[in-house]
Design an enzyme around this catalytic site. Sequence first.
Site, PDB file in Angstrom:
ATOM      1  CG  ASP A   9      19.238   2.311  37.923  1.00  0.00           C
ATOM      2  OD1 ASP A   9      19.570   2.756  39.041  1.00  0.00           O
ATOM      3  OD2 ASP A   9      19.985   1.617  37.215  1.00  0.00           O
ATOM      4  CG  ASP A  11      25.211   4.355  37.565  1.00  0.00           C
ATOM      5  OD1 ASP A  11      25.446   5.382  36.899  1.00  0.00           O
ATOM      6  OD2 ASP A  11      25.389   4.299  38.799  1.00  0.00           O
TER       7      ASP A  11
END
Length: 167
Positions: A9, A11
């Site tokens: 992922d 962020d």
Amino acid sequence: MTNKAFFFDRDNTLIRDKGYTYLSKDLVFLPGVIEGLSFLKKNKFLIIVITNQSGIARNYFKKRDVDKFHDFMNKKLKKFGAKIDDFIICGCHPKFPKKNNKCKCRKPSNLMLIKAIRKWSLKKRNIVMMGDKLTDKMSAKKTNIKFYYKKKENFYVQIKKIVDKSF
């Protein structure tokens, strides 16, 4: 071509999320990320970012702005022998605008992961995913790949432990 891959992922896993982060001036890698990604590249891992970017659907920015930001991330990483090989993006959100309410790619769906697996001809047993949210874990679980939450500890330290345990 490598047969080992890390899916991340973006962020709050690789970079600090400042809320719809897409401007180069807002890029802040989390502690140990640059060293961890460099370690993975030296050990011949494919690195792929799997990211929901609903700011596109919300008209906060365009996909080309996200692509430009990702190019900037790689420009910074290159100085340290690191590189993200691919960015798989979902720019949808079910409420912004209504035309995206039938989106099937947004995590917790696993369609972005399947896309990466097919594109790079990967075997699921050779993939690890790391993220910070339950939706990341759900995507990995649906895909039948190993998942680890990003911990508070230094990213590099966590990556080395995962590589030792999983590969």
